[in-house]
Design an enzyme around this catalytic site. Structure first.
Site, mmCIF file in Angstrom:
data_model
loop_
_atom_site.group_PDB
_atom_site.id
_atom_site.type_symbol
_atom_site.label_atom_id
_atom_site.label_comp_id
_atom_site.label_asym_id
_atom_site.label_seq_id
_atom_site.Cartn_x
_atom_site.Cartn_y
_atom_site.Cartn_z
ATOM 1 N N ASP A 174 -15.449 1.318 -9.157
ATOM 2 C CA ASP A 174 -15.102 2.492 -9.963
ATOM 3 C C ASP A 174 -14.333 2.037 -11.204
ATOM 4 O OD1 ASP A 174 -14.634 5.164 -10.649
ATOM 5 O OD2 ASP A 174 -12.912 5.370 -9.296
ATOM 6 N N GLU A 219 -15.608 1.353 -16.767
ATOM 7 C CA GLU A 219 -16.120 1.582 -18.137
ATOM 8 C C GLU A 219 -15.638 0.517 -19.113
ATOM 9 O OE1 GLU A 219 -14.767 3.893 -16.203
ATOM 10 O OE2 GLU A 219 -16.471 5.181 -15.804
ATOM 11 N N ASP A 256 -17.892 11.835 -12.414
ATOM 12 C CA ASP A 256 -17.042 12.984 -12.128
ATOM 13 C C ASP A 256 -17.625 14.301 -12.618
ATOM 14 O OD1 ASP A 256 -15.458 11.104 -11.002
ATOM 15 O OD2 ASP A 256 -13.934 11.102 -12.580
HETATM 16 O O1 MIG Z 1 -9.009 8.256 -11.594
HETATM 17 O O2 MIG Z 1 -10.722 6.720 -6.803
HETATM 18 O O3 MIG Z 1 -15.120 8.789 -10.248
HETATM 19 O O4 MIG Z 1 -15.267 9.178 -7.508
HETATM 20 O O5 MIG Z 1 -12.830 9.486 -6.130
HETATM 21 C C1 MIG Z 1 -9.952 8.689 -10.658
HETATM 22 C C2 MIG Z 1 -10.496 8.054 -7.104
HETATM 23 C C3 MIG Z 1 -10.514 7.515 -9.919
HETATM 24 C C4 MIG Z 1 -12.795 8.306 -10.086
HETATM 25 C C5 MIG Z 1 -14.114 8.330 -9.385
HETATM 26 C C6 MIG Z 1 -14.028 9.171 -8.156
HETATM 27 C C7 MIG Z 1 -12.942 8.642 -7.257
HETATM 28 C C8 MIG Z 1 -11.611 8.602 -7.997
HETATM 29 N N1 MIG Z 1 -11.741 7.803 -9.201
#
Ligand code: MIG
Length: 832
Positions: free
Chosen positions: A432, A435, A510
């Site tokens: 995650d 980016e 998201d």
């Molecule tokens: O700042 O890990 O898109 O699926 O549950 C949020 C917590 C960070 C973003 C991800 C989401 C995940 C969440 N993350």
């Protein structure tokens, strides 16, 4: 605003919030000023003054630089332009196939006073000598794509290519975009951004791919352009000038690959040859997956497992652990109180047939007592600023250092870190925030000036940003392959780039628990598929906000037909499990998850086709009906694999919708009623139904409605036969679903040929031919012929007569079934 700040303090703590503020102020200071770029200051290639040919490459000297046009395949050319004319072999994170590996390809070069023309059997590139502009033509001389003003470059770095839009042209691709299927008429940025929640038409979001697909001339012409440049850029598809489609970047080389179709299938086949194929996932990846931010502590996870297996009896293959499993959000650690015995927990989940996927972010907490941080400092893996200091930015753990995944040594280091989780029994990785995202309002990422290795070429974040996430998942997957060479690695990513499909699958980030977000999933997943990233799916039920039972059920019904079927929700949202809304939702949800499992043989075959040919699993209708203009902008229904058409309900309280059926006959999946297209029909769909249609001539292989991992190999397959006039083909791919033995021939591919006299046929024949060998392949079949109401008069099985009484008419009265072994030819006759 106050509410947001308060929420921030609660979630992150004051210190991180303060760090985040400071970070953003510094980000401004560190932003590289791209010199004020006035259009007049752009320069153009100018007149062609010299031409030479060397192997596959034609070099054209122009007044202000040179083109190198390389013929890689009959429908694939690479175009480069450099003001310095210095063509070192190009470096690219997107491309996997080096020039030298492409088979020889014949082409001619004809030079006249007017033009230099490079021609293969399928594609022609004409360079106008006076203007230096390029036009691509088909073998009949029709324009596929031509330059408007063409290429231009700015001494300060920016490059642009401006092309004419054909009158009825539609545009697709560009990765994950919060827009409808046809992208024409707008401007899009290529710069991955964490939007935290994306709204319709917000741009850019998590995962950009610089691939543009164009379709025009009533669908007769289709092509794709891969703009092979990772700098921050834009695609302007008729927004600024309605007749001009342009792509531009703030720096780097003007280099693009032009792929001619004309069919979407031939474009994708070439594209994945160039950028890499989607690996075959382990079969459990196709099951139903349950996620939330976050299931903790361990007792909560055990209860979830018990809810699936015992309390509610809903099939499920994987449970995800979000950031709370870690100790203070430190990657590769476990929270000592919440998860005191992770290996024990995972072992128990494994015995119950669950796989476990854990989240890992790129940021490593800047804590000098934490082993990963220490190891990273010792091994010099973290990104630095130009003055040599480490880049520090706040994310979940507080201030973090960030590995430079564009360095091969750092990727190896990271891959090795995965060992700790693999040894505990973790099955899959969920990458995650890549980016990369740093805390702050929209768009906060590394400073532009941050240094990156870029595989030895060295550069700054403006060039590395768009490949950072892709190199992170590459590091993860390469590590997993070393650690578990006999297994198929699983990595799910939020960001990516052209070619990321060879490492990871994606989820669509998201989204929101809203109806338009449900709809948006369709064009998003279809456009991703057209860019080669076929294995994706949304957070079912929506990530941000609160889903109603109806919204969740409708989303889940659609999710049955998506490559990734995973429910997930935000930390602040209530649980989104199949039983969270009680009845009637639970029973309906269970039935649809069971349908997913029944469809696994069909879906797994579609994955195998995708792996082989690049054909996405979820496809826009135009994939198969390209000359039907009604399909060119259709984005509220889709094809799943070769033979299913799915039209989800996308509004609250709706129990009916309009569905477009293209030419041919379609069977209503639920009633077996045959309907002849092209037609717009109104279809009833109470909450128990999602409109699904089966292409006449299809055979849909289906299995039992049970979780894959907790069962033995499938004992009997149903072959659902949908007769049409003439003959049809269907495929079934089988292997062990987990190892790489299929690469050594341990698989079985079955080709079915169906020959029938029509709908409700008087005679029907199924031929079955198999390739290769897989010991556990299923040899017991239940043949179900749809749309027939009577027992046949005659059945011939491999030359032997079978008593018609062996058949049964189903209780619904519109299908007939027969159990058989591994037949070669099965023939039914209803009347003389
Ligand atoms: O700042 O890990 O898109 O699926 O549950 C949020 C917590 C960070 C973003 C991800 C989401 C995940 C969440 N993350």
């Amino acid at each position: 605003m106050i509410g947001l700040i308060w929420q921030g303090i609660k979630d992150l703590g004051l210190k991180t919030l303060w760090n985040s503020l400071q970070y953003q102020l510094r980000q401004r200071r560190y932003r590289t000023e791209t010199a004020a770029v006035a259009l007049e200051d752009y320069r153009r290639p100018g007149t062609v003054i010299d031409m030479s040919r060397d192997g596959r490459t034609v070099t054209l000297q122009t007044v202000s630089g040179a083109y190198a046009i390389t013929v890689l395949a009959p429908n694939l050319f690479r175009v480069r332009f450099r003001p310095d004319g210095d063509f070192v072999p190009p470096f690219s994170y997107a491309i996997t196939k080096p020039d030298a590996v492409w088979p020889p390809c014949d082409f001619t070069v004809v030079t006249t006073d007017a033009a230099v023309t490079i021609r293969t059997q399928r594609l022609t590139c004409r360079v106008d000598r006076e203007s230096g502009r390029l036009t691509f033509l088909d073998p009949h001389g029709n324009v596929i794509s031509e330059e408007a003003e063409g290429i231009a470059f700015h001494p300060a770095g920016p490059v642009v290519c401006r092309r004419r839009i054909q009158p009825d042209e539609h545009f697709y691709g560009l990765g994950e975009r919060a827009f409808g299927l046809d992208l024409r008429g707008r401007r899009y940025e290529t710069w991955h951004t964490d939007p935290q929640t994306y709204q319709l038409e917000q741009d850019p979001i998590h995962l950009c791919i610089p691939v543009l697909v164009g379709l025009h001339s009533q669908g007769q012409q289709g092509y794709a352009i891969l703009f092979d440049n990772t700098f921050r850029g834009h695609f302007d598809l008729g927004a600024t000038d309605q007749d001009v489609a342009s792509f531009e970047a703030e720096g780097g080389e003007m280099r693009y690959y032009f792929i001619y179709g004309p069919t979407l299938a031939s474009i994708l086949a070439r594209y994945v040859e160039l950028t890499g194929r989607t690996p075959l996932p382990p079969r459990w990846m196709l099951g139903y997956h349950q996620c939330r931010w976050s299931y903790y502590p361990d007792e909560r996870v055990r209860k979830l497992a018990a809810d699936f297996r015992h309390t509610y009896r809903v099939p499920c293959d994987a449970i995800y652990l979000d950031i709370h499993y870690m100790d203070g959000y430190r990657c590769f650690t476990w929270h000592p109180q919440r998860f005191p015995d992770p290996a024990g927990l995972i072992a128990d989940l494994h015995t119950q047939g669950f796989k476990v996927v854990v989240i890992i972010d790129p940021g490593i907490k800047a804590d000098h007592r934490y082993w990963v941080c220490q190891s990273g400092l010792e091994n010099d893996v973290f990104c630095k600023l130009p003055d040599g200091r480490l880049l520090r930015g706040p994310v979940w753990p507080g201030d973090c250092y960030f590995p430079d995944f564009t360095h091969p040594r750092v990727r190896t280091w990271w891959g090795e870190l995965c060992r700790s989780l693999v040894e505990i029994g973790v099955d899959g990785f969920w990458n995650d925030m890549n980016e990369p995202a740093v805390f702050g309002p929209l768009g906060t990422t590394f400073y532009d000036v941050t240094r990156h290795d870029l595989d030895g070429r060295s550069g700054d974040h403006r060039e590395a940003h768009n490949v950072y996430g892709m190199q992170m998942v590459r590091a993860t997957v390469e590590g997993l392959k070393r650690l578990r060479p006999d297994e198929r690695p699983v990595c799910i990513t939020r960001s990516g780039w052209a070619g990321v499909q060879r490492y990871a699958l994606g989820w669509t980030g998201d989204n929101e628990s809203k109806w338009d977000s449900l709809w948006l999933t369709m064009p998003m997943v279809m456009n991703l598929g057209l860019c080669g990233l076929a294995h994706t799916g949304p957070d079912i039920g929506g990530f941000n906000g609160v889903a109603s039972g109806e919204l969740f059920t409708r989303w889940l019904q659609m999710g049955v037909f998506f490559p990734l079927m995973r429910a997930h929700t935000n930390f602040h949202s209530p649980d989104q499990e199949p039983w969270s809304w009680g009845e009637p939702y639970l029973s309906i949800n269970r039935r649809f998850i069971e349908l997913r499992y029944r469809l696994l043989p069909y879906l797994y075959t579609a994955f195998w086709q995708c792996h082989q040919t690049g054909a996405p699993i979820v496809r826009p209708l135009m994939w198969a009906y390209q000359d039907d203009e009604a399909t060119h902008t259709l984005d509220d229904q889709f094809l799943c694999g070769d033979n299913l058409l799915v039209a989800p309900l996308i509004a609250a309280d709706a129990d009916r919708r309009t569905v477009y059926l293209p030419a041919g006959t379609w069977y209503d999946f639920w009633s077996d009623e045959p309907i002849v297209g092209p037609a717009h029909i109104s279809v009833e769909a109470s909450l128990e139904r999602i409109p699904v249609f089966v292409r006449a001539g299809a055979i849909i292989p289906m299995g039992p409605a049970m979780s894959y991992v907790d069962e033995q190999p499938v004992e009997r397959l149903e072959l659902h036969v949908y007769p049409a006039a003439g003959s049809g083909q269907a495929l079934l791919y089988e292997d062990d679903g987990e190892s790489n033995a299929f690469q050594e021939g341990e698989y079985r591919l079955t080709r079915f040929t169906l020959i029938a006299t029509g709908i409700s046929p008087t005679a029907l024949e199924i031929r079955r031919a198999t390739e290769s060998h897989y010991t556990q392949a299923c040899d017991s079949f239940e043949v179900v012929i749809h749309g027939v109401h009577h027992l046949p008069l005659e059945i011939v099985l491999d030359g032997e007569t079978v008593a018609p009484s062996q058949c049964a008419v189903d209780s619904d009265g519109h299908s007939v079934r027969l159990s058989v072994g591994p037949f070669r030819c099965l023939r039914f006759v209803w009347t003389e």
